[in-house]
Design an enzyme around this catalytic site. Structure first.
Site, mmCIF file in Angstrom:
data_model
loop_
_atom_site.group_PDB
_atom_site.id
_atom_site.type_symbol
_atom_site.label_atom_id
_atom_site.label_comp_id
_atom_site.label_asym_id
_atom_site.label_seq_id
_atom_site.Cartn_x
_atom_site.Cartn_y
_atom_site.Cartn_z
ATOM 1 C CD GLU A 1 47.851 53.768 36.201
ATOM 2 O OE1 GLU A 1 48.724 53.287 35.472
ATOM 3 O OE2 GLU A 1 46.641 53.605 36.013
ATOM 4 C CG HIS B 1 42.749 52.183 34.707
ATOM 5 N ND1 HIS B 1 42.490 53.037 33.662
ATOM 6 C CD2 HIS B 1 44.064 51.883 34.633
ATOM 7 C CE1 HIS B 1 43.617 53.234 32.982
ATOM 8 N NE2 HIS B 1 44.587 52.546 33.554
HETATM 9 P P1 PGA Z 1 50.272 53.794 29.712
HETATM 10 O O1 PGA Z 1 49.011 53.305 30.582
HETATM 11 O O2 PGA Z 1 51.468 53.061 30.216
HETATM 12 O O3 PGA Z 1 49.922 53.439 28.284
HETATM 13 O O4 PGA Z 1 50.389 55.280 29.931
HETATM 14 C C1 PGA Z 1 49.110 53.108 31.964
HETATM 15 C C2 PGA Z 1 47.800 52.646 32.528
HETATM 16 O O5 PGA Z 1 46.741 53.061 32.031
HETATM 17 O O6 PGA Z 1 47.750 51.837 33.476
#
Ligand code: PGA
Length: 254
Positions: free
Chosen positions: A173, A97
């Site tokens: 992401e 992450h």
């Molecule tokens: P968010 O976070 O939806 O608050 O942007 C996503 C994540 O960190 O997995």
């Protein structure tokens, strides 16, 4: 492929708060998840056991741990092992992450060790990858994804590779979209997922077809449908909007 809608609760919720939200989600899903999707809750360590209790017996609703140390046990003050997480009720582990990479300095090498160890221990592992704004603006999207994916997947041995279907997911992401309210547009998501899929195929061949690629970054009930219905989006990883049962459930059904 079954779509995965995953909640990342980050460092939010005491046990009573976690139990309450998980119970609300479980109640809503007791007769099945919308469109037969798989819902996963990545809860803080202290919440995993109460979440697992609250969701026990609900089909397509699973719990996971957000972090762990890739050793069996030992003198690793402050760390938690996969065995401890399994005992608490986790079936999933999150690796790579961006908050672990950027706030806690996790390197590609550590992410790779964690990914392999989690899989070896029989967990389903969700590996997160994604570029920063600077990297994107410098035209380095493919390079960054290639580095992050190759470093974590290439070292997996033949046995682990053969068991990836159903046990391994990628979450794309973009770092600039996490917690910022800036969601990547459909064209950007389609493109990044195609790049991700291409890299997975280079490394794993046809087996890459069975690996879900989720999108994460400022997913909300309002934009969830436009993202989950993109051709190459196999799920969503949600931070802020997953904290309330109501908005998580809206996204699950989008
Ligand atoms: P968010 O976070 O939806 O608050 O942007 C996503 C994540 O960190 O997995």
């Amino acid at each position: 492929m079954q779509k995965i809608i995953a909640a990342n609760w980050k460092m939010y919720k005491t046990r009573p708060q976690a139990a309450q939200t998980a119970a609300e989600i479980a109640l809503a899903l007791k007769d099945g998840t919308p469109l037969d999707r798989l819902a996963v809750i990545f809860a803080p360590f202290t919440d995993i056991a109460v979440v697992a209790d609250a969701i026990a017996g609900i089909k397509n609703l699973e719990a996971g741990g957000q972090n762990f140390y890739p050793e069996e046990q030992g003198a690793f003050t402050g760390e938690i092992s996969p065995a401890m997480l399994r005992d608490a009720g986790a079936q999933w582990l999150l690796t790579g992450h961006s908050e672990r990479r950027h706030i806690f300095g996790e390197t590609d090498a550590l992410v790779a060790r964690k990914t392999a160890f989690g899989l070896e221990k029989g967990f389903k592992v969700m590996l997160c990858v994604g570029e920063t704004l600077d990297e994107r603006e410098a035209g380095k999207l493919s390079e960054v994804l290639e580095r992050q994916l190759a470093s974590a997947i290439k070292p997996l041995d033949a046995k682990l590779r053969s068991g990836l279907a159903g046990a391994f997911a990628i979450a794309y992401e973009p770092v600039w979209a996490i917690g910022t309210g800036k969601v990547a547009g459909p064209a950007e998501v389609l493109d990044a997922h195609a790049v991700t899929h291409g890299i997975l195929t280079d490394i794993l061949g046809v087996a890459a077809q069975n690996l879900p690629i989720l999108y994460g970054g400022s997913v909300k009930p309002e934009n969830a449908a436009s993202l989950i219905n993109l051709d190459n989006v196999d799920g969503l990883l949600i931070g802020g909007a997953s904290l309330e049962a109501k908005s998580f459930l809206q996204i699950l059904g989008a």
